[in-house]
Scaffold this active site. Structure first.
Site, PDB file in Angstrom:
ATOM      1  N   ASP A 102     -22.161  44.368  -0.867  1.00  0.00           N
ATOM      2  CA  ASP A 102     -23.115  43.045  -0.829  1.00  0.00           C
ATOM      3  C   ASP A 102     -22.270  41.722  -0.970  1.00  0.00           C
ATOM      4  O   ASP A 102     -21.668  41.530  -1.682  1.00  0.00           O
ATOM      5  CB  ASP A 102     -24.141  43.112  -1.968  1.00  0.00           C
ATOM      6  CG  ASP A 102     -25.502  42.111  -1.660  1.00  0.00           C
ATOM      7  OD1 ASP A 102     -25.054  41.463  -1.199  1.00  0.00           O
ATOM      8  OD2 ASP A 102     -26.328  42.416  -2.692  1.00  0.00           O
ATOM      9  N   ASP A 170     -33.536  39.802   2.016  1.00  0.00           N
ATOM     10  CA  ASP A 170     -34.347  40.793   0.819  1.00  0.00           C
ATOM     11  C   ASP A 170     -35.728  41.193   1.469  1.00  0.00           C
ATOM     12  O   ASP A 170     -36.376  39.891   1.450  1.00  0.00           O
ATOM     13  CB  ASP A 170     -34.120  40.619  -0.354  1.00  0.00           C
ATOM     14  CG  ASP A 170     -32.733  40.610  -0.886  1.00  0.00           C
ATOM     15  OD1 ASP A 170     -32.045  41.091  -0.020  1.00  0.00           O
ATOM     16  OD2 ASP A 170     -32.424  40.311  -1.958  1.00  0.00           O
TER      17      ASP A 170
END
Length: 289
Positions: A102, A170
Site C-alpha cells: 500500500d 477505497d
C-alpha cells in the site's frame, strides 16, 4: 491472531473455501518494531506469525500480509522502505503467500520529487524493488499493488510483477460509492488477463450499508469485471443471504472464467446500463443494471 484463526475456521465451515475463496489476508496494524538486524517483528496481537500461517495452511487456505513501500503504513506502523529484502525473507520464512503493498507514506516522498514524471518513476521503481525482493526468496507470492490507480497503473502493473492492482481509491459500504467505482471501470478491459487483474477494491457484501439487492448488484458487477473477489465482511456472523451472494456458484464461475477477459459497458440508457463479458468457448455473460 485469534480473529484470523476464527475467519479461517469460518471460511471452511461456511463452504466459502469450497466455493473458491483461498486467501485469508491480514491488513494493516500487525507490525511491531525491527530487531538489531533490521528484521520486522509482529506485535503482541500476532505472537507467532509462523504458527498462524501453519494453522491457516492446515485448513487448506493461504495467508496474506500487508506493508508499504514507504517508511510507515497508512496506520503509521512500520513500512518496508529500505528493508524490502529483509521483509520479503521474513514473509517467506513465516510462510506468507500474498502481499498487499500500500503506497501510504511513500506518496509523501513522491510529492518532494521535481516533476510528476519523476514521482511516478519513484513509485514504479519502489514496486519493482519489492517484486525483486519477493522473487529472490524463491517462494511464490501474489503481489497486490495498492496505489489507487495512480499513473494508470494498469499500463505498468505487469512490468513490476503485479498480479492485481487497485484501479481506484477505497470502496465504502454504500451504494453510491460502490456504483461510482464499479460503473467507472469502462475501458480497462484491455489491460488485464490471467495472472494480472484490475482490482476495483474489496467486496462490501454483508457489512450492512446496502440492501440485499444492492449487494447482488455489487457481486454481479464485480463478476462481470473479472475482479478479484475479496470478501470484506466478518465471516463468523454472516447471514444466510450474505453467504448465498458470496457463494453463488454461477456468479463465481463468471468471475473466474478461464478466458480471463474483463467485461465492459455495452449500452447505457439513462440509469440503465448493460455490461457484457466474453467467456471461454464463445459464450457471453451479460449484466443488466
Amino acid at each position: 491472531d485469534a480473529v484470523i484463526r476464527q475467519q479461517a475456521d469460518a471460511m471452511v465451515k461456511s463452504g466459502m473455501r469450497d466455493a473458491g475463496y483461498i486467501y485469508i489476508n491480514i491488513d494493516d496494524t500487525w507490525e511491531g518494531s525491527r530487531d538489531a538486524q533490521g528484521n520486522i517483528q509482529s506485535n503482541s496481537k500476532f505472537p507467532d506469525m509462523k504458527a498462524l500461517a501453519d494453522y491457516v495452511h492446515g485448513k487448506g487456505l493461504k495467508l496474506g500480509i500487508y506493508s508499504s513501500p514507504g517508511p510507515k503504513t497508512c496506520a503509521r506502523f512500520e513500512g518496508s522502505y529500505g528493508h524490502e529484502e529483509h521483509d520479503a525473507k521474513t514473509y517467506a520464512a513465516w510462510g506468507i503467500d500474498y502481499l498487499k503493498y500500500d503506497l501510504c507514506s511513500f506518496g509523501q516522498m513522491m510529492r518532494k520529487a521535481n516533476s510528476p514524471e519523476a514521482a511516478n518513476k519513484m513509485m514504479i521503481d519502489a514496486y519493482a524493488k519489492m517484486r525483486d525482493a519477493l522473487r529472490s526468496t524463491g517462494r511464490p507470492f501474489v503481489f497486490s499493488l495498492c496505489q489507487y490507480g495512480e499513473d494508470d497503473v494498469w499500463k505498468w502493473g505487469p512490468s513490476v510483477g503485479g498480479n492485481l492492482w487497485r484501479t481506484t481509491g477505497d470502496i465504502q459500504d454504500n451504494y453510491a460509492r460502490m456504483a461510482d467505482i464499479g460503473f467507472n471501470q469502462i475501458g480497462l478491459a484491455p489491460y488485464e488477463g490471467p495472472g494480472h487483474w484490475n482490482d476495483p477494491d474489496m467486496l462490501e457484501v454483508g457489512n450492512g450499508g446496502m440492501t440485499t439487492d444492492e449487494y447482488k448488484t455489487h457481486m454481479s458487477l464485480w463478476a462481470i469485471l473479472a475482479a478479484p473477489l475479496l470478501a470484506g465482511n466478518d465471516l463468523t456472523t454472516m447471514t444466510p443471504e450474505t453467504l448465498a451472494i458470496l457463494t453463488n456458484r454461477d456468479v463465481i464461475a463468471v468471475d473466474q472464467d478461464k478466458l480471463g477477459k474483463q467485461g465492459d459497458r455495452a449500452t447505457a440508457d439513462g440509469l440503465t446500463e448493460t455490461w457484457a463479458r466474453p467467456l471461454e468457448g464463445g459464450a457471453k455473460a451479460v449484466g443488466v443494471f
